[in-house]
Design a protein around this motif. Structure first.
Motif, short mmCIF file in Angstrom:
data_model
loop_
_atom_site.label_atom_id
_atom_site.label_comp_id
_atom_site.label_asym_id
_atom_site.label_seq_id
_atom_site.Cartn_x
_atom_site.Cartn_y
_atom_site.Cartn_z
N MET A 30 0.84 -1.18 0.00
CA MET A 30 0.00 0.00 0.00
C MET A 30 0.89 1.24 0.00
N THR A 31 0.43 2.24 -0.73
CA THR A 31 1.12 3.53 -0.75
C THR A 31 0.09 4.64 -0.60
N GLY A 32 0.55 5.83 -0.24
CA GLY A 32 -0.35 6.97 -0.17
C GLY A 32 -1.52 6.79 0.77
N VAL A 33 -1.29 6.32 1.97
CA VAL A 33 -2.36 6.06 2.94
C VAL A 33 -2.93 7.38 3.46
N SER A 34 -4.26 7.42 3.59
CA SER A 34 -4.96 8.56 4.16
C SER A 34 -5.96 8.04 5.19
N TYR A 62 -12.62 7.38 11.49
CA TYR A 62 -13.10 6.01 11.52
C TYR A 62 -12.77 5.15 10.31
N SER A 63 -12.13 5.72 9.29
CA SER A 63 -11.81 4.92 8.11
C SER A 63 -10.50 5.36 7.49
N SER A 64 -9.99 4.50 6.58
CA SER A 64 -8.72 4.75 5.91
C SER A 64 -8.82 4.30 4.46
N CYS A 65 -8.01 4.91 3.61
CA CYS A 65 -7.90 4.50 2.21
C CYS A 65 -6.43 4.56 1.80
N ALA A 66 -6.08 3.79 0.78
CA ALA A 66 -4.72 3.78 0.27
C ALA A 66 -4.73 3.39 -1.19
N VAL A 67 -3.60 3.66 -1.84
CA VAL A 67 -3.39 3.22 -3.21
C VAL A 67 -2.57 1.95 -3.16
#
Length: 178
Positions: free
Chosen positions: A1-5, A9-14
């Motif tokens: 995973m790269t570019g984690v945000s 309560y939640s997270s997203c990544a590339v």
């Protein structure tokens, strides 16, 4: 995973060019077409390649996909940028941001992007976080007053935002508790 945000309560990544999200999903903020929360990363619908960045707000998320902005989740203040206030559990196209987007950041209920060097923001605006000289909510990306060219980065905070110019100058707007 790269570019984690991540935000609350939640997270997203590339991951290998795809957008993956996990955590709370009550408003569809994971973008997989459901409102079921998940402790493991799930594939965001339609964003399986071409994603360069993700960003997470309070209950909404966005991604840069092939230079365009796609957003999903809670949309009560227009923070998905699709000229509506209806929640979406799958990505929707932000109005007018179909190419040329190089940076993206989400605050609590607002979103901002760098589009062809200009700063555009939308969503909750009671404290001026959209930067258009108003305090009315904005449901589609709108030009931040005076920030029309040369900008390379943007960061959205709780109810404020800042942008970085290629000269190194930083401009900020919105809630400024003193």
């Amino acid at each position: 995973m790269t570019g984690v945000s991540t935000y609350l309560y939640s997270s997203c990544a590339v991951h290998n060019g795809a957008a993956k999200c996990w955590g709370y999903n009550g408003y569809g903020g994971l973008g997989n077409g459901t409102v079921t929360s998940n402790s493991s990363p799930v594939q965001v619908t339609g964003l399986t390649s071409g994603v360069t960045k993700t960003s997470v707000g309070y209950y909404h998320s966005c991604a840069i996909h092939n230079g365009a902005v796609k957003c999903w989740g809670y949309n009560g203040y227009g923070q998905l940028g699709n000229s509506a206030t209806t929640d979406s559990s799958s990505p929707v196209q932000a109005t007018g941001l179909t190419s040329g987007v190089t940076d993206l950041s989400l605050g609590v209920y607002h979103s901002c992007a760098i589009h062809n060097g200009a700063v555009k923001c939308w969503g909750y605006n009671a404290f001026g976080g959209v930067g258009n000289g108003s305090t009315a909510y904005v449901t589609a990306p709108t030009q931040v007053t005076g920030l029309t060219s040369g900008y390379v980065g943007v960061v959205a905070g709780h109810y404020h935002s800042c942008a970085l110019h290629s000269s190194g100058a930083v401009k900020c707007w919105g809630y400024g508790y003193a």
